[in-house]
Design an enzyme around this catalytic site. Structure first.
Site, mmCIF file in Angstrom:
data_model
loop_
_atom_site.group_PDB
_atom_site.id
_atom_site.type_symbol
_atom_site.label_atom_id
_atom_site.label_comp_id
_atom_site.label_asym_id
_atom_site.label_seq_id
_atom_site.Cartn_x
_atom_site.Cartn_y
_atom_site.Cartn_z
ATOM 1 N N ASP A 8 0.871 -1.156 0.000
ATOM 2 C CA ASP A 8 0.000 0.000 0.000
ATOM 3 C C ASP A 8 0.926 1.228 0.000
ATOM 4 O OD1 ASP A 8 -2.348 1.602 0.414
ATOM 5 O OD2 ASP A 8 -1.714 1.793 2.503
ATOM 6 N N ASP A 10 -0.151 5.090 0.883
ATOM 7 C CA ASP A 10 -0.411 6.067 1.942
ATOM 8 C C ASP A 10 -0.400 5.370 3.302
ATOM 9 O OD1 ASP A 10 -0.871 8.145 0.058
ATOM 10 O OD2 ASP A 10 -2.929 7.479 -0.231
HETATM 11 C C1 BG6 Z 1 -5.714 5.857 -0.071
HETATM 12 C C2 BG6 Z 1 -5.806 6.745 1.150
HETATM 13 O O1 BG6 Z 1 -4.429 5.392 -0.238
HETATM 14 O O2 BG6 Z 1 -6.079 6.593 -1.242
HETATM 15 C C3 BG6 Z 1 -7.184 7.353 1.254
HETATM 16 O O3 BG6 Z 1 -5.528 5.967 2.312
HETATM 17 C C4 BG6 Z 1 -7.528 8.101 -0.031
HETATM 18 O O4 BG6 Z 1 -7.246 8.224 2.351
HETATM 19 C C5 BG6 Z 1 -7.392 7.123 -1.217
HETATM 20 O O5 BG6 Z 1 -8.850 8.601 0.018
HETATM 21 C C6 BG6 Z 1 -7.705 7.789 -2.550
HETATM 22 O O6 BG6 Z 1 -6.715 8.730 -2.851
HETATM 23 P P1 BG6 Z 1 -6.775 9.745 -4.070
HETATM 24 O O7 BG6 Z 1 -5.367 10.267 -4.135
HETATM 25 O O8 BG6 Z 1 -7.153 8.970 -5.280
HETATM 26 O O9 BG6 Z 1 -7.788 10.777 -3.735
HETATM 27 MG MG MG Z 2 -2.821 3.118 3.487
#
Ligand code: BG6
Ligand code: MG
Length: 219
Positions: A8, A10
């Protein structure tokens, strides 16, 4: 035999959770909506559109789907602008060392993130070189806790799920990996990722050495 790793992004490679929080907070403030860190925790691993539904429901707001899409785009613009400040100093402690070692030891490595901004984040970190496959929010339509993003990564790596270890910091992420038949490493507190095969408080402790020691029969 473990032949690959799927990460993963984030909360595992880098802490973009704070930047997501600040962007959702700005949008919520502009809308006069309540939003705090407790609600933000519910967004961990959750897609952008699912996130805005959670915030809308938290506020009992009546908003059309079209307006929600518009608001999610506004949040994303704020978030993407904030990514410009990111650099290789923003790896979570231990993540860059682990990715480097996996390359040296010849493991296959994929990204399995819900974020549609993964490519930009990896590029800011100068981390693209560590990945054979990038699975992100654009790769599959069903988001975590569905296993699709990890199955996508394994397939592209030409591996079976039981040949891969998934690193995740989100409850929905561990659920997704387990639904797909992957081995799991949870990063974070017991109440969030205690259902992983093995859990570490931070990435700094989740070294290849520690993971090999836990899954010793698989290496
Ligand atoms: C995930 C995060 O990795 O990505 C979430 O943990 C986030 O918090 C999701 O909403 C979507 O991200 P993005 O960058 O497409 O808005
Ligand atoms: Mg994550």
């Amino acid at each position: 035999m473990i032949k690959g790793f799927i990460f993963d992004l984030d909360g595992v490679i880098t802490d973009t959770a704070e930047l997501h929080y600040l962007a959702w907070k700005k949008l919520s403030d502009d809308m006069g909506w309540a939003f705090d860190r407790e609600v933000n925790e519910k967004l961990r691993g959750v897609s952008r559109m699912d996130s805005i539904h959670i915030i809308k429901d938290h506020n009992n707001a009546q908003v059309s789907e079209a307006k929600l899409m518009e608001l999610a785009t506004l949040k994303n613009n704020i978030y993407v602008d904030s990514l410009d400040q990111m650099s290789p100093k923003d790896y979570l402690s231990g993540a860059q060392e682990l990715l480097t070692l996996l390359r040296q030891e010849g493991f296959k490595v994929a990204l399995g993130s819900a974020s549609k901004n993964s490519t930009k984040v990896l590029s800011q970190l100068e981390a693209t070189k560590f990945f054979d496959v990038i699975g992100d929010g654009n790769s599959v339509s069903k988001s975590k806790p569905a296993p699709d993003i990890f199955l996508y990564g394994a397939k592209k790596l030409d591996l079976q799920p039981n040949e891969c270890i998934v690193y995740e910091d989100a409850e929905a992420g561990i659920d997704a990996a387990q639904a797909g038949g992957f081995y799991t490493v949870g990063i974070g507190p017991e109440e969030r990722v205690g259902h992983a095969d093995v859990r570490f408080d931070t990435m700094k402790e989740a070294t290849l050495f520690a993971v090999k020691a836990h899954f010793k029969d698989l290496f």
